[in-house]
Design an enzyme around this catalytic site. Structure first.
Site, PDB file in Angstrom:
ATOM      1  N   ILE A 115      -5.432  10.894   9.571  1.00  6.18           N
ATOM      2  CA  ILE A 115      -4.067  11.369   9.313  1.00  6.18           C
ATOM      3  C   ILE A 115      -4.113  12.521   8.306  1.00  6.18           C
ATOM      4  CG2 ILE A 115      -1.759  10.738   8.522  1.00  6.18           C
ATOM      5  CD1 ILE A 115      -2.616   9.251  11.085  1.00  6.18           C
ATOM      6  N   TYR A 154     -15.318  -1.484   7.044  1.00  7.15           N
ATOM      7  CA  TYR A 154     -13.912  -1.155   7.344  1.00  7.15           C
ATOM      8  C   TYR A 154     -13.615  -1.418   8.821  1.00  7.15           C
ATOM      9  CZ  TYR A 154      -9.867   2.072   7.911  1.00  7.15           C
ATOM     10  OH  TYR A 154      -8.643   2.644   8.199  1.00  7.15           O
ATOM     11  N   GLY A 206       0.847  -1.208   0.000  1.00  5.54           N
ATOM     12  CA  GLY A 206       0.000   0.000   0.000  1.00  5.54           C
ATOM     13  C   GLY A 206       0.871   1.241   0.000  1.00  5.54           C
ATOM     14  N   LYS A 237     -11.115  -4.024  10.702  1.00  3.26           N
ATOM     15  CA  LYS A 237     -10.029  -3.527  11.563  1.00  3.26           C
ATOM     16  C   LYS A 237     -10.043  -4.237  12.917  1.00  3.26           C
ATOM     17  CE  LYS A 237      -7.682  -0.920   8.920  1.00  3.26           C
ATOM     18  NZ  LYS A 237      -6.322  -1.306   8.572  1.00  3.26           N
ATOM     19  N   GLY A 280      -0.035   4.882  -1.341  1.00  2.00           N
ATOM     20  CA  GLY A 280      -1.165   5.565  -0.712  1.00  2.00           C
ATOM     21  C   GLY A 280      -0.719   6.721   0.173  1.00  2.00           C
ATOM     22  N   GLN A 281      -1.661   7.252   0.964  1.00  2.00           N
ATOM     23  CA  GLN A 281      -1.388   8.469   1.750  1.00  2.00           C
ATOM     24  C   GLN A 281      -0.233   8.272   2.738  1.00  2.00           C
ATOM     25  OE1 GLN A 281      -4.459   9.797   4.479  1.00  2.00           O
ATOM     26  NE2 GLN A 281      -3.487  11.767   4.775  1.00  2.00           N
TER      27      GLN A 281
HETATM   28  N1  NAD Z   1      -5.077   7.728   6.333  1.00  2.00           N
HETATM   29  C1  NAD Z   1      -5.731   7.697   7.473  1.00  2.00           C
HETATM   30  O1  NAD Z   1      -6.305   8.711   7.921  1.00  2.00           O
HETATM   31  C2  NAD Z   1      -5.776   6.428   8.288  1.00  2.00           C
HETATM   32  C3  NAD Z   1      -6.409   6.454   9.546  1.00  2.00           C
HETATM   33  C4  NAD Z   1      -6.471   5.288  10.291  1.00  2.00           C
HETATM   34  C5  NAD Z   1      -5.862   4.122   9.815  1.00  2.00           C
HETATM   35  N2  NAD Z   1      -5.241   4.129   8.594  1.00  2.00           N
HETATM   36  C6  NAD Z   1      -4.653   2.864   8.134  1.00  2.00           C
HETATM   37  O2  NAD Z   1      -3.345   3.080   7.627  1.00  2.00           O
HETATM   38  C7  NAD Z   1      -3.104   2.204   6.511  1.00  2.00           C
HETATM   39  C8  NAD Z   1      -2.698   3.020   5.290  1.00  2.00           C
HETATM   40  O3  NAD Z   1      -3.735   3.949   5.017  1.00  2.00           O
HETATM   41  P1  NAD Z   1      -3.665   4.997   3.821  1.00  2.00           P
HETATM   42  O4  NAD Z   1      -4.489   6.151   4.222  1.00  2.00           O
HETATM   43  O5  NAD Z   1      -2.262   5.220   3.384  1.00  2.00           O
HETATM   44  O6  NAD Z   1      -4.481   4.206   2.708  1.00  2.00           O
HETATM   45  P2  NAD Z   1      -4.599   4.557   1.141  1.00  2.00           P
HETATM   46  O7  NAD Z   1      -5.973   4.207   0.710  1.00  2.00           O
HETATM   47  O8  NAD Z   1      -4.102   5.917   0.850  1.00  2.00           O
HETATM   48  O9  NAD Z   1      -3.566   3.502   0.523  1.00  2.00           O
HETATM   49  C9  NAD Z   1      -3.821   2.126   0.502  1.00  2.00           C
HETATM   50  C10 NAD Z   1      -3.171   1.545  -0.739  1.00  2.00           C
HETATM   51  O10 NAD Z   1      -3.529   0.157  -0.825  1.00  2.00           O
HETATM   52  C11 NAD Z   1      -3.523  -0.178  -2.205  1.00  2.00           C
HETATM   53  N3  NAD Z   1      -4.374  -1.355  -2.439  1.00  2.00           N
HETATM   54  C12 NAD Z   1      -5.738  -1.401  -2.433  1.00  2.00           C
HETATM   55  N4  NAD Z   1      -6.147  -2.645  -2.730  1.00  2.00           N
HETATM   56  C13 NAD Z   1      -5.040  -3.399  -2.933  1.00  2.00           C
HETATM   57  C14 NAD Z   1      -4.820  -4.758  -3.272  1.00  2.00           C
HETATM   58  N5  NAD Z   1      -5.837  -5.605  -3.462  1.00  2.00           N
HETATM   59  N6  NAD Z   1      -3.529  -5.215  -3.383  1.00  2.00           N
HETATM   60  C15 NAD Z   1      -2.503  -4.363  -3.209  1.00  2.00           C
HETATM   61  N7  NAD Z   1      -2.646  -3.061  -2.897  1.00  2.00           N
HETATM   62  C16 NAD Z   1      -3.902  -2.576  -2.760  1.00  2.00           C
HETATM   63  C17 NAD Z   1      -4.086   1.051  -2.910  1.00  2.00           C
HETATM   64  O11 NAD Z   1      -3.557   1.120  -4.219  1.00  2.00           O
HETATM   65  C18 NAD Z   1      -3.634   2.216  -2.024  1.00  2.00           C
HETATM   66  O12 NAD Z   1      -2.560   2.934  -2.587  1.00  2.00           O
HETATM   67  C19 NAD Z   1      -4.387   1.392   6.322  1.00  2.00           C
HETATM   68  O13 NAD Z   1      -4.274   0.166   6.984  1.00  2.00           O
HETATM   69  C20 NAD Z   1      -5.444   2.243   6.993  1.00  2.00           C
HETATM   70  O14 NAD Z   1      -6.513   1.463   7.461  1.00  2.00           O
HETATM   71  C21 NAD Z   1      -5.198   5.240   7.827  1.00  2.00           C
END
Ligand code: NAD
Length: 315
Positions: free
Chosen positions: A172, A142, A8, A146, A11-12
């Protein structure tokens, strides 16, 4: 020397975690694993690859190919996207994680780090200063994945001795990559729109309080937890981590201190119900005690930094 894989990674959080890990462990020792999109130029400064995490054979093949010992498993379908496609959220979040844990057990991997979320709580959870141990009955797919992920990670530690660690991130806020379909996305979008249009229409009500964290603190949290001596950890996959808590109205006021003409209005949508089922603030004393967690940024210092960074980025 650790050989790290981040799934991932495009992603963000991954977009900023990968450079932070590379700074610490060397570019060549951190592999950024994406899915269907292309990596940014910054991520291409080190090894990049892609995988479908629900395909265990392909996932394991990549881990072996790159000689990985430590996995940051960030792949997830987030809250708002998950409500639009619950089946996909279940498949990716549960089967992807199960594959990561099984590969970790079989090879074995030295360590797996997997974020959970405040979404692991639900409407029956006490919402103010939510304790580390409390009722967890989420009402989003979701959130269901989790909670199950936290339990599964703890199970793999207890049953198989696999070193799995995880923390419950709040919303975040960051300036590098846009958020990927969560309920706290507004708190990032608001800064872009404040700079571009001097106005923003928020999809949550003005007085919706949620726990939030600025990306530098999120990176510190996940990397500190990853390095904590295991002998100090009584918990494993379920640490609350908090930094600040604010409402859209308070965030708008903090922006107005820098952009006085900024205007905000509110058109709540389906994400309001999700936000209303989550904590307003978290008690993170367990993380503070077991691995020394301490955030640096508050709303005022984050707003100043975000506006400076984004002004540079979008000019
Ligand atoms: N960003 C937040 O505010 C936040 C808050 C709480 C928890 N989290 C957790 O942090 C982690 C990262 O979050 P994020 O915001 O960077 O998520 P995001 O959605 O920005 O990135 C997740 C990435 O996973 C990839 N992905 C999706 N399906 C896939 C698959 N089948 N195989 C491979 N890759 C795949 C996507 O391409 C994406 O880039 C996650 O576990 C999320 O639950 C994030």
């Amino acid at each position: 020397m650790r050989k790290i894989m981040v799934t991932g990674a495009f992603g963000q959080i991954g977009s900023e975690l990968v450079p932070a890990l590379r700074k610490k462990y060397g570019n060549e020792n951190v592999v950024a694993i994406g899915h269907k999109s292309k990596p940014s130029e910054k991520l291409m400064e080190g090894p990049c690859d892609s995988v479908e995490v629900t395909d265990k054979k392909a996932f394991e093949g990549k881990i072996k190919e790159h000689g990985i010992d430590t996995l940051y498993h960030l792949v997830s379908i987030l809250s708002a996207s998950g409500e639009k496609n619950p089946g996909l959220a279940w498949n990716v979040n549960m089967n992807g994680l199960y594959n990561a844990l099984e590969i970790g057990r079989e090879l074995p991997l030295e360590r797996i780090i997997m974020p959970s979320s405040i979404a692991a709580f639900g409407p029956e959870t006490p919402r103010d200063n939510t304790p580390n141990e409390t009722i967890q009955r989420p009402t989003t797919m979701y959130g269901v994945t989790k909670v199950a992920g936290e339990l599964l990670g703890n199970y793999y530690f207890k049953k198989f001795g696999l070193d799995v660690r995880g923390l419950r991130f709040p919303g975040i806020i960051s300036s590098e990559a846009l958020p990927g379909g969560g309920t706290t996305d507004y708190a990032v979008e608001i800064y872009y729109e404040a700079l571009k249009k001097k106005s923003y229409t928020c999809f949550l009500k003005p007085d919706t309080y949620l726990p939030m964290m600025y990306m530098p603190d999120a990176l510190k949290a996940i990397m500190d937890l990853a390095q904590a001596p295991i002998s100090k950890l009584k918990h494993h996959c379920d640490f609350n981590v908090n930094a600040m808590s604010f409402s859209p109205k308070e965030q708008a006021e903090s922006i107005k201190k820098h952009i006085p003409e900024f205007m905000i209005d509110y058109k709540p949508d389906f994400r309001q119900a999700i936000a209303d089922s989550w904590p307003k603030s978290l008690d993170d004393s367990t993380a503070r005690r077991e691995w020394g967690w301490k955030p640096k940024y508050d709303l005022a210092s984050m707003t100043k930094d975000m506006l400076e960074k984004l002004a540079e980025k979008i000019k």
